[in-house]
Design a protein around this motif. Structure first.
Motif, PDB file in Angstrom:
ATOM      1  N   ILE A 402       4.099   4.278  -1.390  1.00 28.73           N
ATOM      2  CA  ILE A 402       2.640   4.353  -2.054  1.00 28.73           C
ATOM      3  C   ILE A 402       2.171   3.013  -1.466  1.00 28.73           C
ATOM      4  CG2 ILE A 402       1.306   3.978  -4.069  1.00 28.73           C
ATOM      5  CD1 ILE A 402       3.115   6.076  -5.256  1.00 28.73           C
ATOM      6  N   ALA A 403       2.897   1.942  -1.615  1.00 28.64           N
ATOM      7  CA  ALA A 403       2.589   0.555  -0.972  1.00 28.64           C
ATOM      8  C   ALA A 403       2.516   0.531   0.285  1.00 28.64           C
ATOM      9  CB  ALA A 403       3.529  -0.412  -1.486  1.00 28.64           C
ATOM     10  N   MET A 404       3.417   1.325   1.072  1.00 27.23           N
ATOM     11  CA  MET A 404       3.440   1.036   2.646  1.00 27.23           C
ATOM     12  C   MET A 404       2.249   1.788   3.183  1.00 27.23           C
ATOM     13  SD  MET A 404       6.496  -0.186   3.691  1.00 27.23           S
ATOM     14  CE  MET A 404       7.065   0.917   4.981  1.00 27.23           C
ATOM     15  N   PHE A 405       1.771   2.995   2.434  1.00 24.67           N
ATOM     16  CA  PHE A 405       0.724   3.720   2.727  1.00 24.67           C
ATOM     17  C   PHE A 405      -0.536   3.052   2.702  1.00 24.67           C
ATOM     18  CE2 PHE A 405      -2.690   7.092   2.262  1.00 24.67           C
ATOM     19  CZ  PHE A 405      -2.153   8.007   3.540  1.00 24.67           C
ATOM     20  N   VAL A 406      -0.799   2.310   1.535  1.00 26.71           N
ATOM     21  CA  VAL A 406      -2.066   1.383   1.462  1.00 26.71           C
ATOM     22  C   VAL A 406      -2.110   0.480   2.318  1.00 26.71           C
ATOM     23  CG1 VAL A 406      -3.278   0.367  -0.325  1.00 26.71           C
ATOM     24  CG2 VAL A 406      -2.540   2.541  -0.801  1.00 26.71           C
ATOM     25  N   ALA A 407      -0.869  -0.130   2.509  1.00 29.64           N
ATOM     26  CA  ALA A 407      -0.927  -1.463   3.050  1.00 29.64           C
ATOM     27  C   ALA A 407      -0.896  -1.340   4.702  1.00 29.64           C
ATOM     28  CB  ALA A 407       0.554  -2.171   2.709  1.00 29.64           C
ATOM     29  N   TRP A 408      -0.321  -0.180   5.285  1.00 35.65           N
ATOM     30  CA  TRP A 408       0.104  -0.201   6.500  1.00 35.65           C
ATOM     31  C   TRP A 408      -0.831   1.148   7.317  1.00 35.65           C
ATOM     32  CZ3 TRP A 408       1.962  -4.726   8.597  1.00 35.65           C
ATOM     33  CH2 TRP A 408       2.779  -5.258   7.731  1.00 35.65           C
ATOM     34  N   VAL A 409      -0.987   2.147   6.347  1.00 33.44           N
ATOM     35  CA  VAL A 409      -1.567   3.224   7.051  1.00 33.44           C
ATOM     36  C   VAL A 409      -2.881   3.339   6.796  1.00 33.44           C
ATOM     37  CG1 VAL A 409      -1.550   5.788   7.072  1.00 33.44           C
ATOM     38  CG2 VAL A 409       0.370   4.348   6.740  1.00 33.44           C
ATOM     39  N   LEU A 410      -3.476   3.113   5.644  1.00 31.71           N
ATOM     40  CA  LEU A 410      -5.040   3.138   5.073  1.00 31.71           C
ATOM     41  C   LEU A 410      -5.519   1.975   5.900  1.00 31.71           C
ATOM     42  CD1 LEU A 410      -5.417   4.172   1.507  1.00 31.71           C
ATOM     43  CD2 LEU A 410      -5.797   5.363   3.466  1.00 31.71           C
ATOM     44  N   PRO A 411      -6.732   2.127   6.563  1.00 31.60           N
ATOM     45  CA  PRO A 411      -7.531   1.060   7.251  1.00 31.60           C
ATOM     46  C   PRO A 411      -7.951   0.055   6.211  1.00 31.60           C
ATOM     47  CG  PRO A 411      -8.777   3.148   7.839  1.00 31.60           C
ATOM     48  CD  PRO A 411      -7.490   3.369   6.893  1.00 31.60           C
TER      49      PRO A 411
END
Ligand code: TRP
Length: 452
Positions: A402-411
């Motif tokens: 979840i953290a990686m998605f927000v930090a590295w995937v979402l603009p």
């Protein structure tokens, strides 16, 4: 790139979301699991690591979960997929949603069995079984309950039916009202128990055990246990808070709502600890009693109080409600997914999920009696293994994703819009979920397997 869907309902107010999320967070994890984990893992050192995990990993991940949910406006699986696709990323991110659904499934399967103990204790308390009880008595009551698979099966079934009834109707209708009244009542009763514990003669010792860290007691597994507890108690890492976030209005401040939830949840856990450990020391008992701890000690306190049976009954009723509002959030991501992806009605989705989880719970029903010594994996029985695999492995892994998605995937622009913090505060949070959370989780895993 917001994916608003027409059928998607919303909470009536920001407070409704806070109440529902707090209802999810506050549960058996605070009152049953926190004290026994602290007892088994050396007290203060465990509590310190737990509090660090809450602040450095829990709060940031909770904000990230709410942000994904609110932006995706669907079940966690579909929110991950939609947001990844909109950003041109790999849609396989939806497996992070699946991991959470599976974790929630298995957590609820044992959670329901323990909630069943609380249900059984409502009856015990109401019929005066704890009045004037000594430790042998409360031990015998607990021992007889868990030794009886038929009784555990009965209460597990009752609890899963309670969950089904609410979830089938849609989560909004009942939770808001229940939490608004019951949560303050539970807090008051806990405060009363702490006051009682203050006069027990063991308060100083209990306080020291919980808050004076003895670092020699940090052993292999302490960090993992504390991190697992932090995820479990905040309902993080599996999409429960995410799915509730998907019903949150766009204007509400994510940091402020997450802050309120985290503070309330932590307060309840610490109050439970402050109510229980002084009594343990006053009576000269073992702190390492495992899952039985709270069910043996709390009745003892009520048993020697005026109006004890009344307050004990009230306490276990409130505990059941706390567990109920948590259980609903454990099943909601799965039910939301069923109703989105298979033209199933909400009712059918809910009862299908309830039945499957009820079946998985049978493993936990027998883990305290006939199959207690059946070592399935790594020397653990079914209950111990499921508890370990979900809380200590799957939830932190889910939180990492979840953290990686927000930090590295979402603009970044999208994230900033959702979180709504400016300047240094945003940078601090962004740094936490970009680096500190992932490194922390991986470090704790490596520590647990003996690499560092
Ligand atoms: N947090 C709840 C408790 O402390 C349990 C719970 C509800 C939960 N939803 C969850 C745990 C989602 C992990 C993930 O009792």
């Amino acid at each position: 790139m917001s994916a608003e869907s027409t059928y998607h309902t919303q909470w009536t107010t920001r407070w409704a979301f806070i109440l529902a999320a707090t209802g999810s967070a506050v549960g058996l994890g605070n009152i049953w699991r926190f004290p026994y984990m602290a007892g088994e893992n050396g007290g203060g050192a465990f509590v310190l690591v737990y509090l660090l995990c809450i602040a450095l990993i829990g709060l940031p991940v909770m904000m990230a979960e709410i942000a994904i949910g609110r932006r995706g406006r669907q079940s966690p699986i579909n929110s991950f997929r939609t947001l990844a696709r909109l950003g041109g990323h790999w849609v396989g991110w939806r497996f992070a949603g699946w991991l959470g659904v599976i974790a929630g499934f298995f957590i609820l399967s044992f959670y329901s069995v323990v909630a069943g103990w609380a249900l059984a204790y409502v009856i015990e308390a109401a019929r005066g079984a704890f009045e004037g009880a000594a430790l042998e008595d409360t031990r015998a009551i607990f021992g007889e309950l868990v030794a009886n698979p038929a009784a555990l099966l009965f209460w597990h079934t009752v609890f899963m039916l309670m969950v089904g009834i609410v979830v089938a109707r849609g989560v909004q209708s009942g939770i808001e009202r229940a939490v608004r009244i019951l949560m303050p009542a539970l807090l008051l009763l806990l405060v009363a128990l702490v006051l009682y514990a203050m006069n027990s003669g063991g308060f100083a010792e209990g306080l020291a055990f919980l808050f004076a860290p003895d670092f020699s007691r940090i052993g292999p597994g302490t960090f993992l246990a504390a991190m697992g507890q932090a995820f479990f108690t905040l309902s993080l890492g599996m999409g429960a808070i995410m799915v509730y976030g998907s019903y949150l209005e766009s204007h509400a401040s994510i940091p402020r709502t997450a802050g309120v939830i985290v503070v309330m949840d932590t307060a309840v856990a610490l109050l439970a600890g402050l109510a229980i450990f002084p009594l343990i020391f006053a009576l000269g008992l073992e702190v390492e009693s495992g899952p039985a701890l709270v069910f043996e000690i709390i009745p003892l306190a009520f048993g020697s109080m005026p109006w004890g049976s009344f307050f004990a009954t009230l306490f276990f009723v409130l505990l059941v409600f706390a567990a109920w509002t948590s259980a609903i959030s454990l099943i909601e991501p799965l039910v939301a997914y069923f109703s989105e992806n298979r033209a199933w009605s909400r009712r059918f989705s809910a009862w299908t999920a309830v039945t499957a989880i009820w079946l998985a719970g049978l493993g936990s029903v027998v883990s305290f009696n006939v199959a207690a010594d059946v070592e399935l994996f790594f020397g653990m029985n079914w209950f111990a293994f499921i508890d370990f695999a979900t809380n200590n492995v799957m939830l932190p892994l889910g939180g990492l994703l979840i953290a990686m998605f927000v930090a590295w995937v979402l603009p970044k622009a999208v994230v900033m819009e959702e979180i709504g913090l400016g300047g240094a505060k945003f940078t601090l949070w962004y740094t936490l979920i970009r680096f500190i959370t992932p490194i922390g989780v991986v470090a704790v895993f490596l520590n647990a397997i003996g690499v560092i």
